[in-house]
Design a protein around this motif. Structure first.
Motif, PDB file in Angstrom:
ATOM      1  N   PHE A 262       1.159 -18.715   1.014  1.00  0.00           N
ATOM      2  CA  PHE A 262       0.542 -17.778   0.079  1.00  0.00           C
ATOM      3  C   PHE A 262      -0.172 -16.703   0.909  1.00  0.00           C
ATOM      4  N   SER A 263      -0.752 -15.728   0.234  1.00  0.00           N
ATOM      5  CA  SER A 263      -1.412 -14.648   0.972  1.00  0.00           C
ATOM      6  C   SER A 263      -2.570 -15.159   1.801  1.00  0.00           C
ATOM      7  N   TRP A 264      -3.197 -16.255   1.361  1.00  0.00           N
ATOM      8  CA  TRP A 264      -4.339 -16.781   2.090  1.00  0.00           C
ATOM      9  C   TRP A 264      -3.973 -17.830   3.131  1.00  0.00           C
ATOM     10  N   SER A 265      -2.717 -18.243   3.201  1.00  0.00           N
ATOM     11  CA  SER A 265      -2.315 -19.326   4.109  1.00  0.00           C
ATOM     12  C   SER A 265      -2.536 -19.007   5.585  1.00  0.00           C
ATOM     13  N   PRO A 266      -2.144 -17.824   6.093  1.00  0.00           N
ATOM     14  CA  PRO A 266      -2.364 -17.559   7.527  1.00  0.00           C
ATOM     15  C   PRO A 266      -3.827 -17.674   7.933  1.00  0.00           C
ATOM     16  N   ALA A 267      -4.743 -17.143   7.126  1.00  0.00           N
ATOM     17  CA  ALA A 267      -6.169 -17.212   7.471  1.00  0.00           C
ATOM     18  C   ALA A 267      -6.664 -18.649   7.458  1.00  0.00           C
ATOM     19  N   LEU A 268      -6.219 -19.435   6.487  1.00  0.00           N
ATOM     20  CA  LEU A 268      -6.638 -20.837   6.412  1.00  0.00           C
ATOM     21  C   LEU A 268      -6.093 -21.630   7.595  1.00  0.00           C
ATOM     22  N   PHE A 269      -4.831 -21.421   7.926  1.00  0.00           N
ATOM     23  CA  PHE A 269      -4.228 -22.143   9.048  1.00  0.00           C
ATOM     24  C   PHE A 269      -4.901 -21.760  10.365  1.00  0.00           C
ATOM     25  N   ASP A 270      -5.189 -20.464  10.532  1.00  0.00           N
ATOM     26  CA  ASP A 270      -5.853 -20.014  11.758  1.00  0.00           C
ATOM     27  C   ASP A 270      -7.263 -20.600  11.875  1.00  0.00           C
TER      28      ASP A 270
ATOM     29  N   ALA B 120      -6.939 -24.078  12.977  1.00  0.00           N
ATOM     30  CA  ALA B 120      -6.559 -24.144  14.388  1.00  0.00           C
ATOM     31  C   ALA B 120      -7.758 -23.859  15.288  1.00  0.00           C
ATOM     32  N   GLU B 121      -8.546 -22.855  14.945  1.00  0.00           N
ATOM     33  CA  GLU B 121      -9.701 -22.501  15.768  1.00  0.00           C
ATOM     34  C   GLU B 121     -10.742 -23.624  15.785  1.00  0.00           C
ATOM     35  N   THR B 122     -10.895 -24.293  14.664  1.00  0.00           N
ATOM     36  CA  THR B 122     -11.847 -25.406  14.624  1.00  0.00           C
ATOM     37  C   THR B 122     -11.340 -26.582  15.452  1.00  0.00           C
ATOM     38  N   LEU B 123     -10.039 -26.822  15.405  1.00  0.00           N
ATOM     39  CA  LEU B 123      -9.459 -27.860  16.261  1.00  0.00           C
ATOM     40  C   LEU B 123      -9.667 -27.531  17.735  1.00  0.00           C
ATOM     41  N   ASP B 124      -9.540 -26.256  18.081  1.00  0.00           N
ATOM     42  CA  ASP B 124      -9.795 -25.828  19.456  1.00  0.00           C
ATOM     43  C   ASP B 124     -11.221 -26.153  19.878  1.00  0.00           C
ATOM     44  N   ILE B 125     -12.164 -25.856  19.010  1.00  0.00           N
ATOM     45  CA  ILE B 125     -13.576 -26.123  19.309  1.00  0.00           C
ATOM     46  C   ILE B 125     -13.811 -27.616  19.515  1.00  0.00           C
TER      47      ILE B 125
ATOM     48  N   ALA C 219      -2.623 -25.653  18.690  1.00  0.00           N
ATOM     49  CA  ALA C 219      -1.469 -24.796  18.968  1.00  0.00           C
ATOM     50  C   ALA C 219      -0.449 -24.878  17.845  1.00  0.00           C
ATOM     51  N   ILE C 220      -0.268 -26.071  17.298  1.00  0.00           N
ATOM     52  CA  ILE C 220       0.685 -26.249  16.196  1.00  0.00           C
ATOM     53  C   ILE C 220       0.244 -25.456  14.971  1.00  0.00           C
ATOM     54  N   TRP C 221      -1.049 -25.519  14.658  1.00  0.00           N
ATOM     55  CA  TRP C 221      -1.540 -24.812  13.470  1.00  0.00           C
ATOM     56  C   TRP C 221      -1.564 -23.307  13.688  1.00  0.00           C
ATOM     57  N   HIS C 222      -1.791 -22.844  14.915  1.00  0.00           N
ATOM     58  CA  HIS C 222      -1.666 -21.416  15.191  1.00  0.00           C
ATOM     59  C   HIS C 222      -0.229 -20.958  14.938  1.00  0.00           C
ATOM     60  N   ASP C 223       0.741 -21.783  15.384  1.00  0.00           N
ATOM     61  CA  ASP C 223       2.142 -21.454  15.143  1.00  0.00           C
ATOM     62  C   ASP C 223       2.456 -21.445  13.650  1.00  0.00           C
TER      63      ASP C 223
ATOM     64  N   THR D 195       1.373 -18.233  12.161  1.00  0.00           N
ATOM     65  CA  THR D 195       2.309 -17.158  12.469  1.00  0.00           C
ATOM     66  C   THR D 195       3.537 -17.237  11.579  1.00  0.00           C
ATOM     67  N   ILE D 196       4.053 -18.445  11.398  1.00  0.00           N
ATOM     68  CA  ILE D 196       5.240 -18.640  10.553  1.00  0.00           C
ATOM     69  C   ILE D 196       4.943 -18.227   9.115  1.00  0.00           C
ATOM     70  N   ALA D 197       3.769 -18.620   8.618  1.00  0.00           N
ATOM     71  CA  ALA D 197       3.392 -18.261   7.246  1.00  0.00           C
ATOM     72  C   ALA D 197       3.292 -16.743   7.096  1.00  0.00           C
ATOM     73  N   ALA D 198       2.680 -16.078   8.089  1.00  0.00           N
ATOM     74  CA  ALA D 198       2.537 -14.624   8.025  1.00  0.00           C
ATOM     75  C   ALA D 198       3.905 -13.949   8.029  1.00  0.00           C
ATOM     76  N   GLU D 199       4.824 -14.442   8.870  1.00  0.00           N
ATOM     77  CA  GLU D 199       6.159 -13.852   8.927  1.00  0.00           C
ATOM     78  C   GLU D 199       6.914 -14.078   7.632  1.00  0.00           C
TER      79      GLU D 199
END
Length: 318
Positions: free
Chosen positions: A209-217, A220-225, A233-237, A240-244
């Protein structure tokens, strides 16, 4: 100023006004005082017309005279045009619109958004409160939570986010609120709780959905922390897939879901990580994820009926 016996000094009009409860009209006029003084209207290019503003938004200006409504519409159209490239100039246009139509909810909402984009979180918060009071809407609650964070009050941000039943919010607002609440948790060093805030049914990598890339990112950033780099890395990917996928489906009907193919990104979490994995897409989650995207075709909310009667005359004097 106050006299020795505690009464307002003669001529102190502000003190007399504060001594009693302000009416809604007086409250709005008082709030607009900081917007009106010493403000020069930014130039409007010759090619910008009132029709450049969304039709639904123009309908909210019908309580104004035609001349005033056209000027407000042009400033709002310029604010929308510039918000992504020159937020400071967009903010000046929003201020000009507020000077002329400060009793219209959509105008105060625009002023709040441009203030937020320029980093004036205190003004954004004040204007969002006014917008919420005039419109009766909670759709800008995530931005209010983020503005509380911006002024250094993450505890109050969390309190504000918990003050509304999330089931009453549109799906896109719920997602944005989850991201804002997660950020407030991070501000407080509550990293595990920050991750939990994001583990909502909409965290579904198989749908975009339109909000999926922001939610996934954000996930991912919280997992990084938390030091979980492989999952991050998987959730960052996935973001990207959702945005594309959304870009490819831009010509499709708004609100339609897309099935995201990402076989290479599927992973099996370990037993230790299973509690932090994205929610499975069971029947209830799928139903929630399948709700139409409320942000895909959202128009600004109109001012409340109780303000409409006196908007025209008051704004003509602005």
């Amino acid at each position: 100023m106050w006299t020795r016996d505690g009464a307002p000094a003669r001529g102190d009009r502000d003190a007399f006004r504060r001594e009693r409860e302000l009416t809604e009209e007086e409250r709005i006029a008082f709030e607009l005082k900081s917007i009106r003084p010493r403000h020069d209207d930014p130039e409007i290019p010759a090619d910008v017309t009132p029709q450049d503003l969304d039709k639904g938004a123009r309908n909210e200006l019908k309580t104004l005279s035609k001349e005033n409504a056209d000027g407000v519409a042009q400033h709002l159209a310029m604010a929308a045009r510039l918000i992504g490239t020159d937020p400071a100039l967009a903010h000046l246009h929003a201020m000009s619109a507020a000077r002329r139509a400060g009793r219209i909810a959509m105008v105060r909402e625009t002023l709040a958004i441009t203030a937020y984009e320029t980093g004036d979180y205190a003004l954004a918060l004040r204007e969002l409160r006014t917008y919420r009071r005039i419109s009766g809407k909670d759709d800008q609650l995530p931005l209010m939570v983020d503005s509380e964070r911006g002024v250094g009050r993450p505890e109050r941000a969390l309190e504000l986010g918990r003050s509304v039943d999330r089931s009453t919010l549109d799906v896109s607002v719920r997602v944005a609120l989850a991201i804002a609440m997660s950020g407030a948790r991070l501000d407080l060093g509550q990293n595990e709780d920050a991750l939990a805030e994001l583990e909502i049914p909409q965290l579904d990598p198989k749908r975009a959905f339109s909000w999926s890339p922001a939610l996934f990112d954000a996930y991912a950033e919280t997992l990084d922390i938390l030091g979980r780099e492989d999952e991050a890395a998987i959730w960052h990917d996935r973001a990207t897939i959702a945005a594309e996928a959304l870009e490819q489906s831009a010509a499709d009907d708004e609100g339609e879901t897309m099935v995201v193919v990402e076989e290479l990104l599927e992973f099996e979490p370990s037993e230790d990580e299973s509690s932090h994995d994205a929610p499975s897409t069971d029947d209830s989650s799928a139903a929630a994820a399948g709700e139409p995207d409320a942000a895909a075709e959202q128009e600004p909310e109109s001012a409340s009926g109780e303000d409409a009667a006196d908007e025209s005359a008051a704004d003509e004097k602005a």
